[in-house]
Write an enzyme that holds these catalytic residues in place. Sequence first.
Site, PDB file in Angstrom:
ATOM      1  N   CYS A  26       0.838  -1.207   0.000  1.00 24.12           N
ATOM      2  CA  CYS A  26       0.000   0.000   0.000  1.00 24.12           C
ATOM      3  C   CYS A  26       0.874   1.260   0.000  1.00 24.12           C
ATOM      4  CB  CYS A  26      -0.911  -0.015   1.227  1.00 24.12           C
ATOM      5  SG  CYS A  26      -2.050   1.383   1.279  1.00 24.12           S
ATOM      6  N   CYS A  73       0.488   4.684   6.980  1.00 27.50           N
ATOM      7  CA  CYS A  73      -0.124   4.491   8.298  1.00 27.50           C
ATOM      8  C   CYS A  73       0.859   3.742   9.212  1.00 27.50           C
ATOM      9  CB  CYS A  73      -1.424   3.703   8.164  1.00 27.50           C
ATOM     10  SG  CYS A  73      -2.487   4.371   6.857  1.00 27.50           S
ATOM     11  N   CYS A 124       0.393  -0.025  10.335  1.00 22.01           N
ATOM     12  CA  CYS A 124      -0.081  -1.036   9.393  1.00 22.01           C
ATOM     13  C   CYS A 124       1.023  -1.879   8.758  1.00 22.01           C
ATOM     14  CB  CYS A 124      -0.911  -0.371   8.303  1.00 22.01           C
ATOM     15  SG  CYS A 124      -1.746  -1.574   7.235  1.00 22.01           S
ATOM     16  N   CYS A 152     -16.948  -8.898   5.053  1.00 24.16           N
ATOM     17  CA  CYS A 152     -16.212  -7.640   4.889  1.00 24.16           C
ATOM     18  C   CYS A 152     -14.951  -7.893   4.074  1.00 24.16           C
ATOM     19  CB  CYS A 152     -15.790  -7.081   6.238  1.00 24.16           C
ATOM     20  SG  CYS A 152     -17.137  -6.942   7.409  1.00 24.16           S
ATOM     21  N   CYS A 174     -19.777  -5.729   3.066  1.00 22.87           N
ATOM     22  CA  CYS A 174     -19.021  -4.568   3.552  1.00 22.87           C
ATOM     23  C   CYS A 174     -17.698  -4.535   2.803  1.00 22.87           C
ATOM     24  CB  CYS A 174     -18.773  -4.703   5.055  1.00 22.87           C
ATOM     25  SG  CYS A 174     -17.752  -3.365   5.714  1.00 22.87           S
ATOM     26  N   CYS A 192     -19.416   2.388   8.361  1.00 23.87           N
ATOM     27  CA  CYS A 192     -18.704   1.699   9.439  1.00 23.87           C
ATOM     28  C   CYS A 192     -17.438   2.499   9.655  1.00 23.87           C
ATOM     29  CB  CYS A 192     -18.395   0.263   9.014  1.00 23.87           C
ATOM     30  SG  CYS A 192     -17.295  -0.606  10.154  1.00 23.87           S
ATOM     31  N   ARG A 200     -18.116  -2.327  17.616  1.00 27.34           N
ATOM     32  CA  ARG A 200     -17.420  -3.592  17.396  1.00 27.34           C
ATOM     33  C   ARG A 200     -16.126  -3.679  18.202  1.00 27.34           C
ATOM     34  NH1 ARG A 200     -16.792  -3.940  11.936  1.00 27.34           N
ATOM     35  NH2 ARG A 200     -18.975  -4.522  11.924  1.00 27.34           N
TER      36      ARG A 200
HETATM   37  N1  SAM Z   1      -6.693   0.546   3.083  1.00 27.07           N
HETATM   38  C1  SAM Z   1      -7.992   0.774   3.585  1.00 27.07           C
HETATM   39  C2  SAM Z   1      -8.031   1.889   4.585  1.00 27.07           C
HETATM   40  O1  SAM Z   1      -7.035   2.194   5.211  1.00 27.07           O
HETATM   41  O2  SAM Z   1      -9.112   2.439   4.768  1.00 27.07           O
HETATM   42  C3  SAM Z   1      -8.648  -0.460   4.184  1.00 27.07           C
HETATM   43  C4  SAM Z   1      -7.872  -1.458   5.010  1.00 27.07           C
HETATM   44  S1  SAM Z   1      -7.190  -0.850   6.558  1.00 27.07           S
HETATM   45  C5  SAM Z   1      -6.088  -2.140   6.994  1.00 27.07           C
HETATM   46  C6  SAM Z   1      -8.543  -0.957   7.694  1.00 27.07           C
HETATM   47  C7  SAM Z   1      -8.341  -0.533   9.137  1.00 27.07           C
HETATM   48  O3  SAM Z   1      -7.699  -1.545   9.877  1.00 27.07           O
HETATM   49  C8  SAM Z   1      -7.474   0.686   9.402  1.00 27.07           C
HETATM   50  O4  SAM Z   1      -8.161   1.870   9.170  1.00 27.07           O
HETATM   51  C9  SAM Z   1      -7.148   0.514  10.873  1.00 27.07           C
HETATM   52  O5  SAM Z   1      -8.089   1.174  11.674  1.00 27.07           O
HETATM   53  C10 SAM Z   1      -7.221  -0.998  11.081  1.00 27.07           C
HETATM   54  N2  SAM Z   1      -5.883  -1.560  11.363  1.00 27.07           N
HETATM   55  C11 SAM Z   1      -4.896  -1.767  10.470  1.00 27.07           C
HETATM   56  N3  SAM Z   1      -3.792  -2.273  11.060  1.00 27.07           N
HETATM   57  C12 SAM Z   1      -4.079  -2.388  12.373  1.00 27.07           C
HETATM   58  C13 SAM Z   1      -3.343  -2.844  13.518  1.00 27.07           C
HETATM   59  N4  SAM Z   1      -2.078  -3.249  13.399  1.00 27.07           N
HETATM   60  N5  SAM Z   1      -3.948  -2.848  14.710  1.00 27.07           N
HETATM   61  C14 SAM Z   1      -5.228  -2.426  14.824  1.00 27.07           C
HETATM   62  N6  SAM Z   1      -5.974  -1.989  13.800  1.00 27.07           N
HETATM   63  C15 SAM Z   1      -5.415  -1.950  12.572  1.00 27.07           C
HETATM   64 FE1  SF4 Z   2      -2.841   1.140   3.416  1.00 29.70          FE
HETATM   65 FE2  SF4 Z   2      -2.788  -0.046   5.788  1.00 29.70          FE
HETATM   66 FE3  SF4 Z   2      -3.094   2.579   5.641  1.00 29.70          FE
HETATM   67 FE4  SF4 Z   2      -5.117   0.955   4.804  1.00 29.70          FE
HETATM   68  S1  SF4 Z   2      -4.333   1.163   6.893  1.00 29.70           S
HETATM   69  S2  SF4 Z   2      -4.312   2.777   3.788  1.00 29.70           S
HETATM   70  S3  SF4 Z   2      -3.887  -0.754   3.997  1.00 29.70           S
HETATM   71  S4  SF4 Z   2      -1.277   1.426   4.984  1.00 29.70           S
END
Ligand code: SAM
Ligand code: SF4
Length: 320
Positions: free
Chosen positions: A49, A53, A56, A93, A124, A184, A256
């Site tokens: 990606c 973040c 992530c 989802c 979802c 959501c 949730r």
């Molecule tokens: N890329 C898209 C986005 O960011 O909207 C969708 C997938 S993203 C992985 C979905 C959500 O997963 C993130 O917004 C975050 O809140 C949650 N998430 C991701 N990594 C996480 C982690 N290590 N621990 C807890 N929540 C996490």
């Molecule tokens: Fe990409 Fe992870 Fe951020 Fe979603 S949460 S935008 S998958 S880096």
Amino acid sequence: MPQQSRRAAEIYHQPLMDLLFQAQTVHRAHFDPNAVQCSKLLSIKTGGCPEDCAYCSQSARNGSDLSASKLMEVQRVLAEARRAKEAGATRYCMGAAWRSPKERDMPAVLAMIRGVKAMGMETCMTLGMLDADQALRLKDAGLDYYNHNIDTSERYYSEIITTRTFQDRIETLERVQAAGINVCAGGIVGMGETAEDRISMLETLAGLEVPPQSVPINMLMPMAGTPLADVPKLDPIEMVRTIATARILMPASYVRLSAGRSEMSDEMQAMCFFAGANSIFVGDTLLTAGNPDEDKDALLFARLGLRAEVLEASQEGCAA
Ligand code: SAM
Ligand code: SF4
Ligand code: DTB
């Protein structure tokens, strides 16, 4: 401090027994206290990606050793969805590690929604930022919910993500709402934020034109190679306070108990359910991280006398 903000802070910081009692009272006025909605997650496109973040494992900018995959084929997604339905999930989802969907991927994404919907499950998706046209096309295909988290407070946001803004997130949420898709939206606790950040995040969610129908509260799962890999663990009681405050500020929304359950004791999860959480992810994998397996959740539900919520049209519930 504005009125709303003082109210939310007072709710969050009151003695825990008062907070739990208030949250449970609000919960019982809107929901069956012993029923839990069960969703199943599938990563339809993992890793690589472009966003940064800090929490992530899927960001190409983080040092995790996850390899990037292509978008899964529609038939494979539908085969997975069928298995989830057989195991009793009522909402499916699908998540993609994108900044936003590209036009070339839209036909497959729309076909996934149509296929899952035809199985009689709620659909979802979480695909990153959307424009107005994309939101309308997802709605037309039958999308019930779009997940798009604000993750933290507006103040703390730029400490966690620099490749997009808090306002970008809000704008996508507005487009999803305008297209008539249920929202959501929630966030993550345990990223080094303060209690005031957690309160502010909940106020933003509750203050949206329509509060999100579903509010995932994730406890950070520290992922190797990410900037937050070694962040000190949050006091679990702060997670419980966050859930209880979400329940009170958004009385009719599903809250949730999302990522992080695999690190929680049964007692901690029981306290989160008492605080008003009434939805979980089921199955042993989230997107890339682990989750309690079905047997463990079945035992937890039995110990607590909880039932999986069923969709009105069917009599089936999740294996838990
Ligand atoms: N890329 C898209 C986005 O960011 O909207 C969708 C997938 S993203 C992985 C979905 C959500 O997963 C993130 O917004 C975050 O809140 C949650 N998430 C991701 N990594 C996480 C982690 N290590 N621990 C807890 N929540 C996490
Ligand atoms: Fe990409 Fe992870 Fe951020 Fe979603 S949460 S935008 S998958 S880096
Ligand atoms: C949400 O709030 N939590 C889910 C879902 N929405 C997409 C994702 C949790 C991801 C946990 C870390 C992982 O599996 O990589």
